[in-house]
Write an enzyme that holds these catalytic residues in place. Structure first.
Site, PDB file in Angstrom:
ATOM      1  N   ASP A 115       0.841  -1.187   0.000  1.00 18.86           N
ATOM      2  CA  ASP A 115       0.000   0.000   0.000  1.00 18.86           C
ATOM      3  C   ASP A 115       0.883   1.248   0.000  1.00 18.86           C
ATOM      4  OD1 ASP A 115      -2.269   1.836   0.626  1.00 18.86           O
ATOM      5  OD2 ASP A 115      -3.286  -0.076   0.944  1.00 18.86           O
ATOM      6  N   SER A 132      -6.708   3.912  -2.275  1.00 13.26           N
ATOM      7  CA  SER A 132      -6.897   2.477  -2.045  1.00 13.26           C
ATOM      8  C   SER A 132      -8.207   1.952  -2.600  1.00 13.26           C
ATOM      9  CB  SER A 132      -6.881   2.169  -0.549  1.00 13.26           C
ATOM     10  OG  SER A 132      -5.618   2.376  -0.016  1.00 13.26           O
ATOM     11  N   ASP A 182      -5.035  13.964   2.630  1.00 12.05           N
ATOM     12  CA  ASP A 182      -5.077  13.967   1.167  1.00 12.05           C
ATOM     13  C   ASP A 182      -4.602  15.318   0.633  1.00 12.05           C
ATOM     14  OD1 ASP A 182      -6.198  11.442   1.348  1.00 12.05           O
ATOM     15  OD2 ASP A 182      -8.226  12.254   1.441  1.00 12.05           O
ATOM     16  N   ARG A 236     -16.652   8.272  -0.872  1.00 14.22           N
ATOM     17  CA  ARG A 236     -15.940   7.010  -0.605  1.00 14.22           C
ATOM     18  C   ARG A 236     -16.498   6.311   0.629  1.00 14.22           C
ATOM     19  NH1 ARG A 236      -9.448   5.820  -0.378  1.00 14.22           N
ATOM     20  NH2 ARG A 236      -9.517   4.397   1.397  1.00 14.22           N
ATOM     21  N   ASP A 277     -15.304   3.540   2.777  1.00 17.34           N
ATOM     22  CA  ASP A 277     -14.747   2.872   3.961  1.00 17.34           C
ATOM     23  C   ASP A 277     -14.839   3.679   5.244  1.00 17.34           C
ATOM     24  OD1 ASP A 277     -12.812   4.560   2.894  1.00 17.34           O
ATOM     25  OD2 ASP A 277     -11.120   3.223   3.284  1.00 17.34           O
ATOM     26  N   LYS A 330      -6.362  -2.062   6.825  1.00 16.38           N
ATOM     27  CA  LYS A 330      -6.356  -2.337   5.379  1.00 16.38           C
ATOM     28  C   LYS A 330      -7.120  -3.616   5.035  1.00 16.38           C
ATOM     29  CE  LYS A 330      -3.659   1.136   4.114  1.00 16.38           C
ATOM     30  NZ  LYS A 330      -4.150   2.226   3.264  1.00 16.38           N
ATOM     31  N   ASP A 358       2.042   3.256   3.084  1.00 17.64           N
ATOM     32  CA  ASP A 358       0.926   4.189   3.057  1.00 17.64           C
ATOM     33  C   ASP A 358       0.603   4.770   4.428  1.00 17.64           C
ATOM     34  OD1 ASP A 358      -1.366   5.381   1.603  1.00 17.64           O
ATOM     35  OD2 ASP A 358      -2.440   4.306   3.174  1.00 17.64           O
ATOM     36  N   HIS A 366       1.443   8.648   5.419  1.00 17.90           N
ATOM     37  CA  HIS A 366       0.421   9.659   5.736  1.00 17.90           C
ATOM     38  C   HIS A 366       0.749  10.470   6.987  1.00 17.90           C
ATOM     39  CE1 HIS A 366      -2.643   8.922   2.766  1.00 17.90           C
ATOM     40  NE2 HIS A 366      -2.826   7.669   3.106  1.00 17.90           N
ATOM     41  N   ASP A 380      -0.948  -0.293  -4.824  1.00 17.89           N
ATOM     42  CA  ASP A 380      -2.248   0.276  -5.217  1.00 17.89           C
ATOM     43  C   ASP A 380      -2.163   1.736  -5.644  1.00 17.89           C
ATOM     44  OD1 ASP A 380      -1.731   1.092  -2.586  1.00 17.89           O
ATOM     45  OD2 ASP A 380      -3.842   1.004  -1.984  1.00 17.89           O
ATOM     46  N   HIS A 381      -1.130   2.436  -5.215  1.00 14.15           N
ATOM     47  CA  HIS A 381      -0.919   3.853  -5.558  1.00 14.15           C
ATOM     48  C   HIS A 381       0.350   4.285  -4.854  1.00 14.15           C
ATOM     49  CE1 HIS A 381      -2.129   4.751  -1.472  1.00 14.15           C
ATOM     50  NE2 HIS A 381      -3.167   3.953  -1.666  1.00 14.15           N
ATOM     51  N   HIS A 402      -1.197  10.723  -0.943  1.00 13.11           N
ATOM     52  CA  HIS A 402      -0.808   9.845  -2.040  1.00 13.11           C
ATOM     53  C   HIS A 402      -0.196  10.696  -3.147  1.00 13.11           C
ATOM     54  CE1 HIS A 402      -4.356   7.071  -0.693  1.00 13.11           C
ATOM     55  NE2 HIS A 402      -3.379   7.092   0.183  1.00 13.11           N
TER      56      HIS A 402
HETATM   57  O1  LIG Z   1      -6.520   6.772   4.716  1.00 13.37           O
HETATM   58  C1  LIG Z   1      -7.325   6.946   3.789  1.00 13.37           C
HETATM   59  O2  LIG Z   1      -8.552   6.983   3.935  1.00 13.37           O
HETATM   60  C2  LIG Z   1      -6.794   7.172   2.394  1.00 13.37           C
HETATM   61  C3  LIG Z   1      -6.344   8.591   2.271  1.00 13.37           C
HETATM   62  O3  LIG Z   1      -7.410   9.464   2.426  1.00 13.37           O
HETATM   63  O4  LIG Z   1      -5.742   6.290   2.144  1.00 13.37           O
HETATM   64  P1  LIG Z   1      -6.000   4.897   1.366  1.00 13.37           P
HETATM   65  O5  LIG Z   1      -6.676   5.251   0.083  1.00 13.37           O
HETATM   66  O6  LIG Z   1      -4.615   4.361   1.140  1.00 13.37           O
HETATM   67  O7  LIG Z   1      -6.817   4.044   2.237  1.00 13.37           O
HETATM   68 MN   LIG Z   2      -3.801   2.424  -0.424  1.00 12.00          MN
HETATM   69 MN   LIG Z   3      -3.487   6.017   1.979  1.00 14.63          MN
END
Ligand SMILES: O=C(O)[C@@H](CO)OP(=O)(O)O
Ligand SMILES: [Mn+2]
Ligand SMILES: [Mn+2]
Length: 560
Positions: free
Chosen positions: A28, A81, A171, A287, A289, A362, A431, A435, A472-473, A502
């Site tokens: 990641d 991600s 971000d 998004r 999650d 993750k 990742d 961050h 993934d990025h 990212h």
């Molecule tokens: O932490 C998250 O929510 C994002 C960044 O905003 O990171 P990732 O896409 O790697 O989950």
């Molecule tokens: Mn990621």
């Molecule tokens: Mn991230």
């Protein structure tokens, strides 16, 4: 593809055998960038990742992981991600949430939809609350979409609006929250001139308030609930700009990501915007999650994760539906991408047994996102998903190794068990530590990820399997904000500006292992290949031809 004559059965690959164990590793936040002191992957000791490129260049290449290659609106959109794992697992490029919301706002269709009509029912007597991430990062939400929605909602009858803002700094640059609040306040003032009672009601930093994910720490969501719904927080201000500026400087470690929760109060000290019976609520993130947990708290009758104290009777809609399987939330303004027939689903139908693992932060990436935003297994007889609990309540620069070794051990054991054909992991270090903006810690993180890769590859060696290592990025490969020429940009005080986000960089993909048939190498006629090309590649390595509508495979088999 029409449904008539549809079959899950994949054709046999003419040249590649079945039954090999594939170790599929997603690092990641691991992109490829020019080497310098801000490229933590370059600075870190990463002998395994380095060796792929050096020793087998025909089995190593770069692929695109940002912008249109992963279904984002523009080439200026960094990867993330959600879209990354969607593309890796689904093998096709879907217009993603960011894009779908843009289209719905531009056409005005968002206001004709069921979701908007549902919240509109409250506009006469109730308040419209908008909760979400306030930045132009484009990963979870976008400020310009919030601005359009504010304007549109007011034109469609909202008379009283409260914004519950979450500051970003993950971000986007740390400290950018101040400018975003100014922009928002400006817009709200314009609405007030038009007679709409609009203001910011509460706030807090995304990593400390509301935006936890995969149920890692419900306290985070509770802090948000207390401020947003109950109107209670340790910090009270009459003005959001002042709140953000003060809390950033006065609180130890209170950067944008970790700003403590605050509520806005009136002259008499009363919160201006608690959520009460009869109100409408929209979570503005597209998004999923980091909105699912709040959505559960807002929507579920039976809910035991924390004491909600008061559960207002509201009309709640998500910007998108965040979980299609759970149908959560049940109302939403824009339909999410319909990602179907993912590689995981094909593989269970073709006898391929899969093991997937990561740590909590993750875990949903290699399962939920991988499977097209779908919770759970397709077939629990064929698949096993293992989650290793993440550390809670810390920033990962204090624990940069995270659970990389534990993940690798689980993967190793799964590989050696002989029970699985695909063992898939996400290694979070580059990742999650990237961050934090802590360069020293990110270097340690990259080394740890490399060691985990080694452990998995060693197991693949032992069973005569195949490895596929990709990412993934980008993130850890560039930790500084740069000008157009690529030179580190200085802030007003002459310091470099740390990049916590990212990147737009491509990511590596390497294949190998004793089970890889001789003659397999990367084709050179897919120069624009991206993450979405990986699924067909992996399906081939399992011994099958990929579905015809998948993005093309990256490999060819030359006669030996
Ligand atoms: O932490 C998250 O929510 C994002 C960044 O905003 O990171 P990732 O896409 O790697 O989950
Ligand atoms: Mn990621
Ligand atoms: Mn991230």
């Amino acid at each position: 593809m029409g449904t008539s004559g549809f079959s899950w059965k994949l054709d046999d690959h003419p040249k590649l055998p079945k039954g090999k164990t594939i170790g599929l590793i997603v690092l990641d936040g691991w992109g490829e960038a020019d080497p310098d002191q801000y490229n933590c992957i370059h600075v870190a000791e990463t002998p395994i990742m380095d060796s792929f490129k050096k020793t087998a260049p025909e089995k190593w290449r770069l692929i695109r992981a940002h912008g249109k290659a992963v279904g984002l609106p523009t080439e200026d959109d960094m990867g993330n991600s959600e879209v990354g794992h969607n593309a890796l697992g689904a093998g096709r490029i879907y217009a993603q949430g960011a894009k779908l919301v843009d289209l719905a706002l531009a056409s005005g269709k968002i206001y004709d939809g069921e979701g908007f009509k549902y919240i509109q029912q409250c506009f006469d007597k109730g308040t419209l609350h908008l909760i979400g991430l306030l930045s132009d990062g484009g990963v979870h939400s976008r400020l310009d979409q919030l601005q359009l929605l504010l304007k549109g909602a007011s034109e469609h009858g909202a008379k009283r609006i409260r914004v519950h803002m979450l500051t970003d700094g993950r971000d986007v640059l740390d400290g950018s929250s101040v400018g975003f609040v100014e922009t928002l306040e400006n817009d709200l003032a314009k609405l007030r001139e038009k007679g709409i009672d609009a203001q910011i009601a509460s706030g807090g930093g995304r990593m400390y308030v509301t935006m936890d994910r995969y149920e890692n720490d419900w306290e985070v969501v509770k802090r948000g609930w207390d401020a947003q719904v109950l109107g209670e927080a340790p910090h009270k201000f009459q003005n959001a700009l002042e709140a953000v500026k003060k809390l950033r400087t006065e609180q130890p470690k209170a950067n944008d990501q970790y700003l403590p929760p605050f509520v806005i109060v009136d002259g008499s000290g009363k919160a201006v915007g608690p959520i009460v019976d009869g109100d409408a609520v929209v979570t503005i993130n597209f998004r999923a999650d980091r909105m699912v947990m709040l959505a559960k708290a807002l929507e579920y009758q039976d809910f035991v994760k924390f004491d909600r104290v008061r559960v207002p009777k509201i009309h709640y809609a998500g910007m998108l539906q965040y979980d299609g399987e759970l149908k959560l939330p049940s109302h939403y303004l824009v339909s999410p991408p319909e990602i179907e027939r993912t590689s995981g689903e094909y593989l269970v139908h073709n006898g391929v047994r899969t093991f997937a693992c990561s740590e909590t932060v993750k875990f949903g990436h290699v399962t939920f996102f991988w499977n097209g935003n779908r919770s759970g297994c397709f077939n629990s007889e064929m698949e096993e998903y293992v989650e290793i609990p993440s550390d809670v309540g810390i920033t990962f620069n204090v624990q940069p190794k995270m659970k990389a070794i534990e993940i690798a051990e689980k993967a190793r054991d799964a590989i050696l068990s002989g029970k699985f054909h695909q063992v898939r992991v996400n290694l979070p270090n580059g990742d999650m530590v990237g961050h934090t903006g802590d360069i020293e810690a990110t270097i340690v993180a990259c080394k740890a990820a490399d060691e985990a890769v080694k452990m998995i590859i060693d197991a693949i060696e032992q069973v005569g399997g195949i490895f596929v290592v990709t990412a993934d990025h980008g993130n850890a490969e560039d930790m500084v904000k740069r000008d157009k020429k690529g030179k580190p940009q200085l802030d007003k005080t002459g310091n470099i500006q740390i990049l916590t986000s990212h990147t737009l960089q491509p990511v590596p993909i390497a294949i190998g292992g004793p089970g890889l048939a001789p003659g397999v190498r990367f084709r050179n006629d897919v120069p624009t290949g991206g993450l979405a090309n990986v699924a067909a590649t992996v399906i081939n390595l399992h011994g099958f031809v990929a579905p015809s509508d998948y993005e093309t495979t990256l490999i060819e088999v030359v006669d030996h």
